[in-house]
Design an enzyme around this catalytic site. Structure first.
Site, PDB file in Angstrom:
ATOM      1  N   ASP A 127     -27.590   4.051  25.161  1.00 23.93           N
ATOM      2  CA  ASP A 127     -27.784   4.254  26.592  1.00 23.93           C
ATOM      3  C   ASP A 127     -28.598   3.083  27.119  1.00 23.93           C
ATOM      4  OD1 ASP A 127     -26.445   6.604  26.322  1.00 23.93           O
ATOM      5  OD2 ASP A 127     -28.148   7.910  26.780  1.00 23.93           O
ATOM      6  N   ASP A 164     -19.939  15.785  31.793  1.00 20.68           N
ATOM      7  CA  ASP A 164     -21.260  16.298  31.452  1.00 20.68           C
ATOM      8  C   ASP A 164     -21.430  17.587  32.243  1.00 20.68           C
ATOM      9  OD1 ASP A 164     -21.445  13.888  30.148  1.00 20.68           O
ATOM     10  OD2 ASP A 164     -22.636  12.939  31.717  1.00 20.68           O
TER      11      ASP A 164
END
Length: 245
Positions: free
Chosen positions: A7, A129
């Site tokens: 990330d 998500d």
């Protein structure tokens, strides 16, 4: 297949807690070096998220991601803030193997389908998500996980059923970055409903037994992030461990 995760924020490797940008942990190591270490450990793919892009809806780490794709012997799957065909073309031409589309796959499916027609559906990973409500209904999150879609996850997946996309990534936000175990039941139900879906699981892996439990479902892939950075187990162990019985 194990997908170690990177990330990116401000050019560095980070992890968020339950998707909260204010609960961020920074990790040492240049992203290119981290990706190279994953390849050396035996990973065939790396999953890279441009968190700056996800938050602002404008891809911000494209050049760094292309640098990773060109400098390391590993397939790159990446997303975050991708909103037009030029961005997709730049990533694919820069050596990225698969482009991840999240919020826009929920809010503008016709545009996403046009990109699939243009570039090839196998070049895309549809990423959702999700927040799961008290009734057990999963709804994709939007705008950097700050909002929830009005349409449920199952309906959205069905919408893309005619396309042979490269991967389907589902993350339970409540599990992300917590290291307390993945939502195995969510993935079991999705695979039962969509047995041919190339499902990649994400969120919650905190120990090797979690990896084994997910492997027992035979998903297309398993994303592991924070557990690797926190040295809960090695990437080699995750790749070679057997499914739980």
């Amino acid at each position: 297949m194990i997908y170690p995760a990177i990330d990116l924020m401000d050019g560095g490797c980070v992890r968020l807690f339950k998707g909260d940008f204010d609960l961020r942990t920074n990790y040492d190591g240049a992203p290119t070096d981290v990706a190279a270490s994953f390849a050396k450990a035996g990973a065939k793919w790396v999953h890279i998220v441009d968190l700056d892009g996800a938050r602002t809806e404008n891809a911000a780490q494209t050049d760094l991601i292309i640098e990773i794709a060109k400098s390391t012997p590993i397939n790159v799957q990446t997303g975050g803030g991708i909103r037009n065909a030029d961005q997709i073309a730049k990533l694919l031409n820069g050596g990225v193997s698969r482009v991840v589309l999240g919020s826009i796959a929920v809010t503008d499916p016709l545009t996403v389908m046009s990109w699939m027609d243009k570039f090839g559906a196998d070049k895309f990973c549809l990423a959702f998500d999700v927040h799961i409500n008290e009734a057990g209904v999963a709804r994709p999150a939007l705008k950097g996980w700050t909002q929830s879609a009005s349409t449920d996850l199952l309906s959205i997946i069905k919408r893309y059923s005619a396309y042979d996309y490269g991967a389907l990534l589902v993350t339970d936000i409540a599990k992300d970055g917590v290291l307390l175990g993945p939502n195995v039941e969510l993935y079991r139900n999705l695979l039962a409903r969509f047995p041919n879906a190339p499902l990649i699981t994400s969120g919650g892996v905190g120990k090797l037994d979690d990896v084994k439990a997910l492997k027992s479902l035979s998903p297309y892939g398993i994303i592991i992030g924070k557990a690797l950075y926190e040295n809960k187990f090695t990437l080699e162990e995750a790749i070679t461990c057997s499914p739980s019985e």
